[in-house]
Design a protein around this motif. Structure first.
Motif, PDB file in Angstrom:
ATOM      1  N   LEU A  55      15.250 -20.299 -11.176  1.00 21.67           N
ATOM      2  CA  LEU A  55      15.671 -19.445 -10.176  1.00 21.67           C
ATOM      3  C   LEU A  55      14.209 -19.639  -8.477  1.00 21.67           C
ATOM      4  O   LEU A  55      13.102 -18.515  -9.725  1.00 21.67           O
ATOM      5  CB  LEU A  55      16.287 -17.997 -10.284  1.00 21.67           C
ATOM      6  N   ARG A  56      14.638 -19.649  -7.664  1.00 22.21           N
ATOM      7  CA  ARG A  56      13.048 -19.763  -6.922  1.00 22.21           C
ATOM      8  C   ARG A  56      13.340 -18.721  -6.160  1.00 22.21           C
ATOM      9  O   ARG A  56      13.290 -17.634  -5.948  1.00 22.21           O
ATOM     10  CB  ARG A  56      13.298 -20.480  -6.088  1.00 22.21           C
ATOM     11  N   VAL A  57      10.774 -18.094  -6.226  1.00 24.23           N
ATOM     12  CA  VAL A  57      11.265 -16.339  -6.379  1.00 24.23           C
ATOM     13  C   VAL A  57       9.856 -16.334  -5.012  1.00 24.23           C
ATOM     14  O   VAL A  57       9.187 -17.199  -5.055  1.00 24.23           O
ATOM     15  CB  VAL A  57      11.440 -15.433  -7.821  1.00 24.23           C
ATOM     16  N   GLY A  58      10.416 -15.500  -4.101  1.00 30.32           N
ATOM     17  CA  GLY A  58       9.559 -15.174  -3.433  1.00 30.32           C
ATOM     18  C   GLY A  58       9.458 -13.967  -2.758  1.00 30.32           C
ATOM     19  O   GLY A  58       9.756 -13.112  -3.418  1.00 30.32           O
ATOM     20  N   LEU A  59       8.272 -13.406  -1.979  1.00 31.90           N
ATOM     21  CA  LEU A  59       8.464 -12.478  -1.514  1.00 31.90           C
ATOM     22  C   LEU A  59       8.965 -11.513  -0.094  1.00 31.90           C
ATOM     23  O   LEU A  59       8.935 -11.906   0.121  1.00 31.90           O
ATOM     24  CB  LEU A  59       6.230 -12.278  -1.216  1.00 31.90           C
ATOM     25  N   HIS A  60       9.512 -10.517  -0.321  1.00 32.61           N
ATOM     26  CA  HIS A  60      10.212  -9.871   0.519  1.00 32.61           C
ATOM     27  C   HIS A  60       8.805  -8.722   0.961  1.00 32.61           C
ATOM     28  O   HIS A  60       9.226  -7.749   0.238  1.00 32.61           O
ATOM     29  CB  HIS A  60      12.062  -9.761  -0.483  1.00 32.61           C
ATOM     30  N   LEU A  61       8.981  -9.262   1.849  1.00 32.31           N
ATOM     31  CA  LEU A  61       8.136  -7.993   2.143  1.00 32.31           C
ATOM     32  C   LEU A  61       8.058  -7.234   3.068  1.00 32.31           C
ATOM     33  O   LEU A  61       9.132  -6.826   3.342  1.00 32.31           O
ATOM     34  CB  LEU A  61       6.828  -9.061   3.783  1.00 32.31           C
ATOM     35  N   VAL A  62       8.141  -5.805   2.714  1.00 36.51           N
ATOM     36  CA  VAL A  62       8.256  -4.441   2.989  1.00 36.51           C
ATOM     37  C   VAL A  62       7.141  -3.919   3.880  1.00 36.51           C
ATOM     38  O   VAL A  62       5.916  -3.293   3.437  1.00 36.51           O
ATOM     39  CB  VAL A  62       8.451  -4.027   1.651  1.00 36.51           C
ATOM     40  N   LEU A  70       0.092   0.085  -1.476  1.00 32.80           N
ATOM     41  CA  LEU A  70      -1.398   0.788  -2.014  1.00 32.80           C
ATOM     42  C   LEU A  70      -1.060   1.317  -1.604  1.00 32.80           C
ATOM     43  O   LEU A  70       0.020   2.241  -1.256  1.00 32.80           O
ATOM     44  CB  LEU A  70      -2.346   0.357  -0.627  1.00 32.80           C
ATOM     45  N   PRO A  71      -1.626   2.726  -2.395  1.00 35.84           N
ATOM     46  CA  PRO A  71      -1.870   4.210  -2.047  1.00 35.84           C
ATOM     47  C   PRO A  71      -2.092   4.889  -0.866  1.00 35.84           C
ATOM     48  O   PRO A  71      -2.999   4.699   0.329  1.00 35.84           O
ATOM     49  CB  PRO A  71      -2.615   4.657  -3.183  1.00 35.84           C
ATOM     50  N   PRO A  72      -0.962   6.186  -0.445  1.00 37.90           N
ATOM     51  CA  PRO A  72      -1.224   7.022   0.599  1.00 37.90           C
ATOM     52  C   PRO A  72      -2.142   7.396   1.562  1.00 37.90           C
ATOM     53  O   PRO A  72      -2.538   7.083   2.644  1.00 37.90           O
ATOM     54  CB  PRO A  72       0.157   8.101   0.467  1.00 37.90           C
ATOM     55  N   ALA A  73      -3.537   7.217   0.495  1.00 41.33           N
ATOM     56  CA  ALA A  73      -4.543   7.955   0.559  1.00 41.33           C
ATOM     57  C   ALA A  73      -5.316   6.128   1.476  1.00 41.33           C
ATOM     58  O   ALA A  73      -6.439   6.763   2.723  1.00 41.33           O
ATOM     59  CB  ALA A  73      -5.636   8.230  -0.131  1.00 41.33           C
ATOM     60  N   THR A  74      -4.997   5.001   1.204  1.00 41.31           N
ATOM     61  CA  THR A  74      -5.421   3.653   1.825  1.00 41.31           C
ATOM     62  C   THR A  74      -5.139   3.451   3.098  1.00 41.31           C
ATOM     63  O   THR A  74      -5.815   3.176   3.991  1.00 41.31           O
ATOM     64  CB  THR A  74      -5.924   2.589   0.778  1.00 41.31           C
ATOM     65  N   ILE A  75      -3.804   4.137   3.270  1.00 43.20           N
ATOM     66  CA  ILE A  75      -2.569   3.606   4.327  1.00 43.20           C
ATOM     67  C   ILE A  75      -2.246   4.503   4.752  1.00 43.20           C
ATOM     68  O   ILE A  75      -0.780   4.987   5.018  1.00 43.20           O
ATOM     69  CB  ILE A  75      -1.829   2.425   3.712  1.00 43.20           C
ATOM     70  N   GLU A 107      -2.886  -4.705   7.801  1.00 46.59           N
ATOM     71  CA  GLU A 107      -2.999  -6.507   7.387  1.00 46.59           C
ATOM     72  C   GLU A 107      -3.557  -5.596   5.687  1.00 46.59           C
ATOM     73  O   GLU A 107      -3.195  -6.896   4.516  1.00 46.59           O
ATOM     74  CB  GLU A 107      -4.266  -6.372   8.134  1.00 46.59           C
ATOM     75  N   ALA A 108      -3.892  -5.287   5.306  1.00 51.11           N
ATOM     76  CA  ALA A 108      -4.347  -4.741   4.029  1.00 51.11           C
ATOM     77  C   ALA A 108      -2.889  -4.242   3.282  1.00 51.11           C
ATOM     78  O   ALA A 108      -3.626  -4.436   2.501  1.00 51.11           O
ATOM     79  CB  ALA A 108      -5.311  -3.073   3.898  1.00 51.11           C
ATOM     80  N   GLU A 109      -2.547  -4.022   3.830  1.00 46.90           N
ATOM     81  CA  GLU A 109      -1.344  -3.843   3.280  1.00 46.90           C
ATOM     82  C   GLU A 109      -0.161  -5.037   2.629  1.00 46.90           C
ATOM     83  O   GLU A 109       0.067  -5.246   1.452  1.00 46.90           O
ATOM     84  CB  GLU A 109      -0.105  -2.464   3.639  1.00 46.90           C
ATOM     85  N   ILE A 110      -0.078  -5.675   3.543  1.00 43.18           N
ATOM     86  CA  ILE A 110       0.563  -7.671   3.244  1.00 43.18           C
ATOM     87  C   ILE A 110      -0.278  -8.142   2.263  1.00 43.18           C
ATOM     88  O   ILE A 110      -0.113  -8.791   1.546  1.00 43.18           O
ATOM     89  CB  ILE A 110       0.502  -8.174   4.412  1.00 43.18           C
ATOM     90  N   ARG A 111      -1.487  -8.050   2.282  1.00 44.17           N
ATOM     91  CA  ARG A 111      -1.985  -8.618   1.314  1.00 44.17           C
ATOM     92  C   ARG A 111      -1.970  -8.815   0.144  1.00 44.17           C
ATOM     93  O   ARG A 111      -2.151  -8.898  -0.859  1.00 44.17           O
ATOM     94  CB  ARG A 111      -3.735  -8.383   1.812  1.00 44.17           C
TER      95      ARG A 111
END
Length: 264
Positions: A55-62, A70-75, A107-111
């Motif tokens: 099964l080929r798995v990729g990222l489903h970016l949310v 990341l925690p709410p305090a960071t973003i 950008e921080a969350e995507i990373r």
């Protein structure tokens, strides 16, 4: 030449979704799945993926209507107190384009999501975004640039040809035609980044309703090139699916993938 990939979104959302994806791969035609790394059942999805290495798995970016890594305090400008992205696509689109502070947090969350995927040890087969938010030029550019750092070499372009839909008995509206043309922005971004893409994608007009009959119609009218047909299978209803996608036919989509496997 015609090629087709059968894929599934929302891997990790619930145990029912994970079970549906595993069954569709083992007993049907499903080849790939896109993982929501911060979703409640992500660990179970990773376990199932390891048990099914084909099964080929990729990222489903949310970056909309779902949990962040990341925690709410960071973003704090991206998510609410529970760490969940809002559902207002228009407002998010404006914020992501015009507000520098929000873009930095985005950008921080995507990373962080790419890093979370890398931490699973799974090979990154592809990336796309929940609700196709990578069609937003800011999100698409960040996904491509950051993804390349993590070995990304393929993304989904949600380009559903109106002419093919017409041959399948479904008329595309003006909005669908405009969206189809807009996908060229993401295609150009991907080309510039050296990232491969599909030529065509099916599942937008019939999202959540990709029944066996509709799959047969699509396959009979498949255009030349590299196509992807994406699904939202699940083994059974559950509270999360009923809340987020109350009208989706998750079990029917699983049945379609299983039936296609018996005819392969």
């Amino acid at each position: 030449m015609k090629t087709v990939t059968f894929s599934a979104d929302d891997f990790g959302l619930t145990d029912s979704v994970n079970e549906g994806i595993e069954r569709a791969h083992r007993d049907g035609v499903l080849q790939a799945a896109s993982l929501m790394v911060a979703a409640p059942a992500a660990a179970d999805a990773v376990r199932r993926a390891r048990a099914n290495p084909s099964l080929r798995v990729g990222l489903h970016l949310v970056v909309i209507e779902g949990p962040a890594v990341l925690p709410p305090a960071t973003i704090p400008r991206l998510v609410d107190a529970t760490g969940t992205f809002p559902s207002d696509q228009l407002r998010l689109g404006i914020d992501y384009f015009f507000r520098p502070r929000i873009r930095r947090q985005l950008e921080a969350e995507i990373r962080a999501q790419f890093a979370a995927f890398a931490a699973t040890g799974l090979r990154l087969d592809h990336a796309n975004a929940h609700k196709h938010m990578h069609l937003h030029p800011t999100v698409g550019a960040m996904m491509l640039r950051i993804g390349r750092e993590f070995g990304l070499d393929r993304i989904r372009i949600p380009a559903e040809p109106p002419a093919v839909l017409a041959r399948c008995g479904t008329s595309a509206g003006i909005g669908d035609a405009v969206l189809y043309r807009w996908t060229n922005v993401l295609r150009r971004q991907a080309r510039a980044a050296g990232v491969a893409t599909n030529d065509h994608c099916f599942g937008l007009a019939w999202s959540g309703h990709m029944t066996a009959e509709r799959v047969r119609r699509l396959l009979a009218n498949l255009p030349d090139g590299d196509s992807e047909i994406y699904f939202h299978p699940a083994a059974r209803p559950d509270a999360v699916l009923q809340r987020l996608m109350p009208d989706y036919e998750h079990e029917a989509e699983l049945a379609a993938l299983l039936e296609a496997g018996t005819n392969a």
